[in-house]
Design an enzyme around this catalytic site. Structure first.
Site, PDB file in Angstrom:
ATOM      1  N   LYS A  95      11.882  -8.156   6.636  1.00 19.21           N
ATOM      2  CA  LYS A  95      10.540  -8.026   6.031  1.00 19.21           C
ATOM      3  C   LYS A  95       9.453  -8.009   7.091  1.00 19.21           C
ATOM      4  O   LYS A  95       8.447  -8.710   6.992  1.00 19.21           O
ATOM      5  CB  LYS A  95      10.305  -9.133   5.008  1.00 19.21           C
ATOM      6  CG  LYS A  95      11.344  -9.131   3.883  1.00 19.21           C
ATOM      7  CD  LYS A  95      11.061 -10.172   2.835  1.00 19.21           C
ATOM      8  CE  LYS A  95      12.135 -10.241   1.771  1.00 19.21           C
ATOM      9  NZ  LYS A  95      13.441 -10.729   2.246  1.00 19.21           N
TER      10      LYS A  95
HETATM   11  O1  LIG Z   1      12.179  -9.314  -3.586  1.00 16.69           O
HETATM   12  C1  LIG Z   1      13.045  -9.823  -2.871  1.00 16.69           C
HETATM   13  C2  LIG Z   1      13.284  -9.411  -1.584  1.00 16.69           C
HETATM   14  C3  LIG Z   1      14.304  -9.987  -0.880  1.00 16.69           C
HETATM   15  N1  LIG Z   1      15.064 -10.971  -1.413  1.00 16.69           N
HETATM   16  C4  LIG Z   1      16.171 -11.516  -0.577  1.00 16.69           C
HETATM   17  O2  LIG Z   1      17.409 -11.234  -1.234  1.00 16.69           O
HETATM   18  C5  LIG Z   1      18.274 -12.367  -1.172  1.00 16.69           C
HETATM   19  C6  LIG Z   1      18.517 -12.893  -2.579  1.00 16.69           C
HETATM   20  O3  LIG Z   1      19.447 -13.948  -2.544  1.00 16.69           O
HETATM   21  P1  LIG Z   1      20.200 -14.470  -3.873  1.00 16.69           P
HETATM   22  O4  LIG Z   1      21.001 -15.623  -3.397  1.00 16.69           O
HETATM   23  O5  LIG Z   1      21.047 -13.347  -4.385  1.00 16.69           O
HETATM   24  O6  LIG Z   1      19.141 -14.864  -4.837  1.00 16.69           O
HETATM   25  C7  LIG Z   1      17.595 -13.367  -0.241  1.00 16.69           C
HETATM   26  O7  LIG Z   1      18.071 -13.122   1.060  1.00 16.69           O
HETATM   27  C8  LIG Z   1      16.124 -13.007  -0.337  1.00 16.69           C
HETATM   28  O8  LIG Z   1      15.439 -13.308   0.861  1.00 16.69           O
HETATM   29  C9  LIG Z   1      14.822 -11.389  -2.676  1.00 16.69           C
HETATM   30  O9  LIG Z   1      15.491 -12.295  -3.209  1.00 16.69           O
HETATM   31  N2  LIG Z   1      13.818 -10.795  -3.382  1.00 16.69           N
END
Ligand SMILES: O=c1ccn([C@@H]2O[C@H](COP(=O)(O)O)[C@@H](O)[C@H]2O)c(=O)[nH]1
EC number: 4.1.1.23
Length: 271
Positions: A95
């Protein structure tokens, strides 16, 4: 190879829209790995090896490594994916977003240091902040559009001349930033209607969709609203629900079963 071509090939080869997120949290590691000096690498490597034939991409989240002073493990992990699972593209979830002179260094960090195939960016600083990434035609540039978190609407939903800001972002990127065909957008699984609006604006552009699993997003709604006309177009990301599906010595097999179940659920709703 071009990120977009690798992604297309992985979608087809593995019949999968699943992106496994690599978010190591040592407190959740199985007991036999805890305390081992290279536990972060070993944990992620075993997850990768157990799931590589079931995914379209892997997505390591850089903060999870940097906070542990494990950037070296991240470098070795991405090298391992390229060596052992060639053709599975790696998205560095960082990001990034900064003025152009600094952004050049972020681009070099993502693509030279870590050898990522794609990187996530925050578009808030505008076109020049993304330029050092956009000009890397072989690399994917995945821009935040409508994020999955509860506060995502604070700014992203603000009225911007009759449309919400996230749709302006989608329109601008599709129209003006995608000359090299290397852009994609982040649209959270937790907002399926908005995901559908973004899809209507961007055509077949790939969407990275976090929010399935631990954040409670609904797979069926994501596919109903987000599938591209060509039957693909999505990288549906899950991290914790796959990584920590098991807590014993068989954690990697448990992760494989969770990834397989997600792939199969997605494919049932694609048919
Ligand atoms: O909008 C967003 C952008 C990035 N993320 C990232 O994805 C994963 C989600 O992890 P889970 O364990 O599947 O919830 C995490 O690395 C976030 O930084 C997001 O969730 N939403």
């Amino acid at each position: 190879m071009h990120f977009m071509q690798s992604l297309q090939d992985a979608w087809n080869r593995n019949q999968s829209l699943v992106c496994v997120g690599l978010d190591p949290e040592p407190a959740k590691f199985p007991a036999h790995l805890k305390g081992r000096p290279d536990a972060v690498f070993e944990f992620c490597r075993d997850i990768v090896d157990a799931t590589a034939d079931l995914v379209c991409t892997f997505k390591p989240q850089i903060a999870h490594f940097a906070a542990l002073r494990a950037e070296d493990a991240l470098e070795r992990l991405i090298a391992h994916i390229h060596d052992r699972h060639p053709g599975v593209p790696v998205i560095l979830d960082a990001k990034r977003g900064d003025i152009g002179s600094t952004a050049q260094h972020y681009a070099s960090e993502a693509f030279e240091r870590y050898r990522a195939d794609a990187v996530t960016l925050n578009p808030y600083l505008g076109r020049d902040s993304a330029q050092p990434f956009l000009e890397r035609a072989d690399k994917g540039v995945i821009l935040l559009c409508r994020t999955s978190n509860p506060g995502g609407a604070d700014f992203q939903a603000l009225d911007c001349g009759g449309v919400p800001l996230y749709l302006r972002v989608a329109e601008t990127i599709a129209r003006d930033w995608n000359a090299n065909g290397n852009c994609a957008l982040v649209t959270g699984a937790t907002w399926p209607e908005e995901l559908g609006q973004v899809r209507d604006v961007v055509g077949n552009m790939p969407l990275l969709v976090p929010g399935i699993g631990a954040q409670g997003g609904d797979v069926e709604a994501v596919l109903q609203h987000g599938l591209a006309a060509d039957g693909a177009g999505l990288m549906i990301s899950s991290s914790r629900a796959i990584l920590y599906a098991g807590s014993g010595e068989d954690f990697a097999q448990a992760a494989r079963a969770a990834a397989q179940a997600l792939r199969d659920t997605i494919n049932r709703h694609r048919a």
